[in-house]
Design an enzyme around this catalytic site. Structure first.
Site, mmCIF file in Angstrom:
data_model
loop_
_atom_site.group_PDB
_atom_site.id
_atom_site.type_symbol
_atom_site.label_atom_id
_atom_site.label_comp_id
_atom_site.label_asym_id
_atom_site.label_seq_id
_atom_site.Cartn_x
_atom_site.Cartn_y
_atom_site.Cartn_z
ATOM 1 C CB CYS A 187 -20.129 -12.217 -6.847
ATOM 2 S SG CYS A 187 -19.306 -10.959 -7.858
ATOM 3 N N GLY A 188 -17.795 -13.941 -7.092
ATOM 4 C CA GLY A 188 -16.488 -14.499 -7.409
ATOM 5 C C GLY A 188 -15.406 -13.442 -7.495
ATOM 6 C CB THR A 189 -14.685 -10.880 -9.926
ATOM 7 O OG1 THR A 189 -16.016 -10.477 -10.293
ATOM 8 C CG2 THR A 189 -14.217 -12.005 -10.826
ATOM 9 N N GLY A 190 -16.308 -10.005 -7.192
ATOM 10 C CA GLY A 190 -16.830 -8.784 -6.566
ATOM 11 C C GLY A 190 -17.318 -7.779 -7.589
ATOM 12 N NE ARG A 194 -9.694 17.616 -2.010
ATOM 13 C CZ ARG A 194 -9.112 17.217 -0.878
ATOM 14 N NH1 ARG A 194 -9.416 17.804 0.261
ATOM 15 N NH2 ARG A 194 -8.215 16.234 -0.887
ATOM 16 N NE ARG A 209 -13.197 16.865 -6.012
ATOM 17 C CZ ARG A 209 -11.976 16.982 -5.518
ATOM 18 N NH1 ARG A 209 -11.469 16.047 -4.742
ATOM 19 N NH2 ARG A 209 -11.260 18.050 -5.793
ATOM 20 C CG HIS A 252 -23.352 -19.926 -6.655
ATOM 21 N ND1 HIS A 252 -23.821 -18.921 -7.489
ATOM 22 C CD2 HIS A 252 -22.358 -20.544 -7.348
ATOM 23 C CE1 HIS A 252 -23.169 -18.956 -8.635
ATOM 24 N NE2 HIS A 252 -22.271 -19.919 -8.577
ATOM 25 N N GLY A 291 -19.265 -8.196 -10.655
ATOM 26 C CA GLY A 291 -20.630 -8.257 -11.185
ATOM 27 C C GLY A 291 -21.666 -7.775 -10.182
ATOM 28 C CG ASN A 348 -14.788 7.579 -3.602
ATOM 29 O OD1 ASN A 348 -13.955 6.715 -3.414
ATOM 30 N ND2 ASN A 348 -14.537 8.631 -4.364
ATOM 31 N NE ARG A 364 -15.128 -18.378 -8.294
ATOM 32 C CZ ARG A 364 -16.118 -18.531 -9.175
ATOM 33 N NH1 ARG A 364 -16.216 -17.718 -10.212
ATOM 34 N NH2 ARG A 364 -17.006 -19.496 -9.016
HETATM 35 C C1 RB5 Z 1 -20.139 -16.861 -10.869
HETATM 36 O O1 RB5 Z 1 -19.503 -17.917 -11.496
HETATM 37 C C2 RB5 Z 1 -19.391 -15.580 -11.125
HETATM 38 O O2 RB5 Z 1 -19.544 -15.178 -12.443
HETATM 39 C C3 RB5 Z 1 -19.843 -14.497 -10.179
HETATM 40 O O3 RB5 Z 1 -19.669 -14.917 -8.858
HETATM 41 C C4 RB5 Z 1 -19.093 -13.168 -10.260
HETATM 42 O O4 RB5 Z 1 -17.713 -13.370 -10.236
HETATM 43 C C5 RB5 Z 1 -19.504 -12.252 -11.325
HETATM 44 O O5 RB5 Z 1 -19.044 -11.098 -11.390
#
Ligand code: RB5
Length: 149
Positions: A69-72, A136, A140, A13, A74, A103, A113
């Site tokens: 996602c927020g950080t990419g 190479r 890998r 979301h 998870g 890779n 974010r």
């Molecule tokens: C959601 O709040 C946040 O945890 C998710 O988007 C992500 O950043 C997780 O890695």
């Protein structure tokens, strides 16, 4: 249209707006976009979105996946649990190019974010423009695959 022209996009979301911007950007380049991410602001679970996109790539239905996602982080962790997936989180264009060249990454993850819209689009472009160099690096990548067996 073959899988070679298909890119699956997914996000939780947090990243719906950026995902839509990326979808329009790559569609304008001729890619067929398979958009399977969250569609409302209601809180969702990034592992489910990462897995769903990864299965589209692992099955051969889509050539690449771009997930957010927020950080990419998870959603990347979840995607990489699917056999055959090589997904990296990128917040710079150098890394986006290198995960293809060295890779043979088949998925790219971006943190909404972490990076702004302009950089996110440049990261996607760098990822899609780069080619796996083989040699190479193929040895890998095969060693990574062996870890899954
Ligand atoms: C959601 O709040 C946040 O945890 C998710 O988007 C992500 O950043 C997780 O890695």
């Amino acid at each position: 249209m073959t899988a070679d022209h298909r890119i699956v996009l997914s996000s939780d979301h947090t990243a719906i707006a950026l995902r839509q911007t990326i979808a329009a950007h790559i569609a304008a380049q001729g890619w067929t976009v398979v958009d399977i991410g969250a569609t409302t602001a209601e809180s969702t679970h990034y592992p489910a979105h990462g897995e769903a996109a990864a299965r589209r790539v692992a099955s051969g239905d889509c050539r690449f996946g771009v997930i957010l996602c927020g950080t990419g982080q998870g959603i990347m962790m979840a995607a990489n649990k699917v056999r055959g997936i090589r997904c990296g989180v990128c917040a710079d264009t150098f890394s986006a190019r290198m995960i293809r060249q060295h890779n043979d990454a088949n998925m790219l993850s971006i943190g909404v974010r972490v990076v702004g819209e302009g950089l996110a689009l440049d990261i996607v472009d760098a990822f899609l423009a780069a080619q796996f160099e083989g040699g190479r690096h193929a040895t890998r990548v095969e060693m990574i695959a062996a870890l899954e067996r």
